[in-house]
Design a protein around this motif. Structure first.
Motif, PDB file in Angstrom:
ATOM      1  N   PRO A 181      41.134  41.849  48.637  1.00  0.00           N
ATOM      2  CA  PRO A 181      41.043  43.307  48.477  1.00  0.00           C
ATOM      3  C   PRO A 181      41.362  43.777  47.064  1.00  0.00           C
ATOM      4  O   PRO A 181      40.857  44.807  46.620  1.00  0.00           O
ATOM      5  CB  PRO A 181      42.075  43.829  49.479  1.00  0.00           C
ATOM      6  N   ASN A 182      42.195  43.008  46.344  1.00  0.00           N
ATOM      7  CA  ASN A 182      42.582  43.432  44.994  1.00  0.00           C
ATOM      8  C   ASN A 182      41.383  43.439  44.046  1.00  0.00           C
ATOM      9  O   ASN A 182      41.283  44.293  43.167  1.00  0.00           O
ATOM     10  CB  ASN A 182      43.677  42.521  44.446  1.00  0.00           C
ATOM     11  N   GLN A 238      38.268  44.060  44.887  1.00  0.00           N
ATOM     12  CA  GLN A 238      37.470  45.250  45.189  1.00  0.00           C
ATOM     13  C   GLN A 238      38.151  46.515  44.669  1.00  0.00           C
ATOM     14  O   GLN A 238      37.492  47.438  44.186  1.00  0.00           O
ATOM     15  CB  GLN A 238      37.249  45.349  46.703  1.00  0.00           C
ATOM     16  N   TYR A 239      39.467  46.535  44.757  1.00  0.00           N
ATOM     17  CA  TYR A 239      40.201  47.709  44.254  1.00  0.00           C
ATOM     18  C   TYR A 239      40.019  47.861  42.742  1.00  0.00           C
ATOM     19  O   TYR A 239      39.763  48.960  42.232  1.00  0.00           O
ATOM     20  CB  TYR A 239      41.678  47.575  44.606  1.00  0.00           C
ATOM     21  N   LEU A 240      40.162  46.751  42.018  1.00  0.00           N
ATOM     22  CA  LEU A 240      39.968  46.797  40.565  1.00  0.00           C
ATOM     23  C   LEU A 240      38.531  47.188  40.218  1.00  0.00           C
ATOM     24  O   LEU A 240      38.295  47.935  39.264  1.00  0.00           O
ATOM     25  CB  LEU A 240      40.320  45.449  39.946  1.00  0.00           C
ATOM     26  N   LEU A 241      37.592  46.668  40.989  1.00  0.00           N
ATOM     27  CA  LEU A 241      36.193  47.040  40.767  1.00  0.00           C
ATOM     28  C   LEU A 241      36.006  48.544  40.926  1.00  0.00           C
ATOM     29  O   LEU A 241      35.305  49.179  40.136  1.00  0.00           O
ATOM     30  CB  LEU A 241      35.297  46.296  41.761  1.00  0.00           C
ATOM     31  N   GLY A 242      36.625  49.113  41.956  1.00  0.00           N
ATOM     32  CA  GLY A 242      36.526  50.557  42.156  1.00  0.00           C
ATOM     33  C   GLY A 242      37.023  51.332  40.954  1.00  0.00           C
ATOM     34  O   GLY A 242      36.390  52.295  40.517  1.00  0.00           O
ATOM     35  N   GLY A 243      38.149  50.882  40.384  1.00  0.00           N
ATOM     36  CA  GLY A 243      38.684  51.558  39.204  1.00  0.00           C
ATOM     37  C   GLY A 243      37.753  51.470  38.013  1.00  0.00           C
ATOM     38  O   GLY A 243      37.559  52.451  37.287  1.00  0.00           O
ATOM     39  N   LEU A 244      37.151  50.296  37.806  1.00  0.00           N
ATOM     40  CA  LEU A 244      36.240  50.137  36.672  1.00  0.00           C
ATOM     41  C   LEU A 244      34.958  50.949  36.868  1.00  0.00           C
ATOM     42  O   LEU A 244      34.445  51.555  35.924  1.00  0.00           O
ATOM     43  CB  LEU A 244      35.898  48.660  36.481  1.00  0.00           C
ATOM     44  N   TYR A 245      34.443  50.953  38.083  1.00  0.00           N
ATOM     45  CA  TYR A 245      33.255  51.778  38.349  1.00  0.00           C
ATOM     46  C   TYR A 245      33.562  53.257  38.095  1.00  0.00           C
ATOM     47  O   TYR A 245      32.731  53.990  37.546  1.00  0.00           O
ATOM     48  CB  TYR A 245      32.797  51.584  39.798  1.00  0.00           C
ATOM     49  N   ALA A 246      34.747  53.693  38.514  1.00  0.00           N
ATOM     50  CA  ALA A 246      35.115  55.096  38.299  1.00  0.00           C
ATOM     51  C   ALA A 246      35.190  55.416  36.810  1.00  0.00           C
ATOM     52  O   ALA A 246      34.687  56.451  36.360  1.00  0.00           O
ATOM     53  CB  ALA A 246      36.449  55.398  38.980  1.00  0.00           C
TER      54      ALA A 246
END
Length: 577
Positions: free
Chosen positions: A319-320, A322-330
């Protein structure tokens, strides 16, 4: 066996020298130790029986035989305790063994290292000092003792022992590093630099030595002072001498060199080495993580996303990632992909607190208010952090312009924080509370909350500007309002909203000419056209008796957002004077 009992040479160790393979060899080691213990030093027994006129004659035990026997016994006990997974007891037994037999160099080294790993430097010092007191100690003991002194916050002693280590083991990079770090701990980086220069001058070609000395240079680069650039230059020279770019280079050496290049801000060289390692070992996720860290450090979001996506494919249940990916996409202004990544993270780990709040922020930025509220309501059932849930629900309701609901959530958050963690009631909380009160037209409560925010963070520009603009818009406290906006601009001199606030307070102070100058700055610094700024621009033109320009500004405001007050001003203003 006579050598083992002699004080004139370093005694041979009990059977099974080192600790690290004990788990695998413990049964054999235990048997060997018990045999050795049973035999003892047969040439010098503790006592013998002899008949002389029928009497029992007792011979006093040899202290050396007793000492070695105790060392063997303690070692055997440690082996058995390790078999029973009693690590702390085993370490104590091994410690007793080396204290009885400090000439057992291999065991001394292993036991001292274990104590250092457990942050018990004093016990390591006790063991190592006893071992070094025996003639002809191996150089590594001086290196370890210098390290132990450093861990025990004794830099002066570490320096003295470090000098002995360098003299006895000049080819050991740990000896030089221990001495340099001791000088650093003693706040003498210039002397640390001298150690680095001396070690770098040695005509060594061994990669382990060169990289070990380069690590000293990286440590010196982390300390402010004139030596920093010289240390960096020497570090890079040492790394060049390693020749890790050659095809036959050791992978471990390549990785260590890459880390040192990265620490020395030679990011391209570090990247090239990481990529070379990835060609050889494409499935090693640690290398992808190093590259990810490098790209994040250099602000290369595109390649960071690429590495994270690769990590996601390699570890689809992490999950970490995917979480980091979410931050970079944002950050990369890809909100839809950010939402999907955060949602994947929450499916994998439903109690991941940060993902709820970051996802709700992205949803709010896309005006997906209902989804944000639903997400945060579900978070209430899974998270213990009730304050954050209520605070984010207040933000969502604020964006929905449901200000009474927003106030209810903030009051609930305040109650929770006062009971659990009053530190959460910081300047950000009171700023949001002030904004909600202002939108509810409770201006007295808004002022109280915003003043509290400024009291907690006197340089918090958002609160300074908000209170100043609120007063300017109402025509109240104009002198103090101007002072607050000036303070906000000191923190963010190119903030378009703050520049507009300054123009507006000057307009309210009946200084339209000065206001126009600030308004032009505001328009030059806004990222996107703002209807409020063009409304203000029209009012300032009107005050300067420029009705045509005023009408043009109001028209732009209406194109961006419908507003009856602006439309009324436009209709009431003729085309010409």
């Amino acid at each position: 066996m006579a050598d083992a009992c002699s004080t004139h040479s370093r005694p041979s160790p009990p059977q099974g020298k080192a600790l690290s393979p004990l788990a695998a060899l413990a049964p054999l080691v235990a048997t060997a130790v018990l045999v050795a213990l049973a035999a003892g030093c047969s040439s010098t027994p503790r006592s013998v029986q002899s008949s002389r006129d029928g009497e029992l004659l007792s011979i006093p035990s040899d202290p050396e035989v007793e000492r070695v026997a105790r060392a063997h016994a303690a070692f055997a006990q440690g082996v058995l305790q390790e078999l029973r997974r009693e690590g702390d007891k085993a370490l104590q037994s091994y410690t007793d063994s080396v204290l009885h037999d400090p000439g057992n160099d291999d065991l001394v080294i292993e036991v001292a290292q274990r104590h250092l790993q457990q942050k018990n430097a004093k016990k390591a010092i006790e063991i190592l000092r006893k071992a070094i007191a025996i003639p002809d100690p191996p150089p590594v003991l001086h290196v370890l003792l210098a390290t132990a002194y450093l861990e025990d916050q004794q830099p002066k002693a570490a320096i003295q022992e470090g000098k002995r280590a360098v003299l006895t083991a000049p080819d050991n990079p740990l000896a030089h590093r221990g001495l340099a770090l001791a000088h650093l701990r003693d706040k003498q980086p210039a002397l640390g630099l001298k150690v680095l220069e001396s070690a770098a001058r040695r005509p060594a070609t061994n990669q382990d030595y060169l990289i070990g000395i380069a690590e000293i240079g990286v440590a010196l680069q982390g300390v402010e002072g004139p030596h920093r650039e010289k240390s960096r230059t020497l570090t890079l020279e040492l790394l060049e001498r390693c020749e890790v770019e050659k095809p036959e280079a050791n992978p471990l050496a390549i990785q260590r060199a890459a880390v040192l290049y990265e620490a020395s801000r030679e990011f391209k060289k570090a990247e090239a080495l990481y990529l070379e390692l990835l060609k050889r070992f494409p499935s090693v996720t640690a290398l992808k993580s190093r590259l990810l860290g490098l790209y994040l450090k250099t602000g290369d979001r595109a390649r960071a996303i690429e590495q994270l996506e690769a990590l996601g494919r390699a570890s689809p249940t992490n999950p970490n990632v995917q979480y980091l990916l979410g931050g970079l996409y944002a950050e990369d202004k890809k909100p839809d992909q950010a939402v999907e990544a955060y949602q994947r993270a929450l499916r994998l780990k439903p109690d991941m607190e940060e993902a709820y709040f970051d996802l709700s922020s992205v949803l709010l930025s896309k005006n997906r208010f209902d989804e944000a509220v639903e997400l945060l309501r579900s978070a209430r059932e899974k998270l213990k952090n009730r304050f954050a849930v209520e605070f984010y629900l207040a933000l969502a309701r604020f964006r929905q312009k449901q200000y009474d609901e927003a106030l209810k959530h903030l009051i609930e958050a305040e109650v929770v924080a006062k009971g659990d963690d009053p530190a959460r009631l910081n300047h950000l909380f009171y700023f949001q509370l002030g904004a909600v009160h202002e939108r509810r037209k409770d201006f007295a409560s808004a002022e109280t909350a915003l003043r509290k925010s400024i009291e907690l963070a006197p340089k918090f520009a958002e609160a300074l500007n908000y209170l100043g603009y609120m007063w300017a818009d109402r025509g109240e406290n104009l002198k103090e309002a101007r002072g607050l906006i000036e303070r906000a601009l000191l923190e963010e001199p190119k903030n378009g909203a703050f520049l507009d606030s300054m123009a507006w307070v000057l307009f309210r102070l009946n200084k339209p000419q000065e206001a126009m100058a600030w308004m032009q700055k505001a328009l030059a610094n806004i990222e996107e056209p703002d209807p409020t700024l063009y409304d203000h621009l029209g009012d300032i033109h009107q005050a300067l008796k420029e009705p045509a320009k005023a009408r043009e500004a109001w028209k732009k405001s209406l194109e961006l957002e419908a507003n009856e007050d602006v439309r009324r001003k436009l209709n009431e203003t003729p085309n010409a004077p």
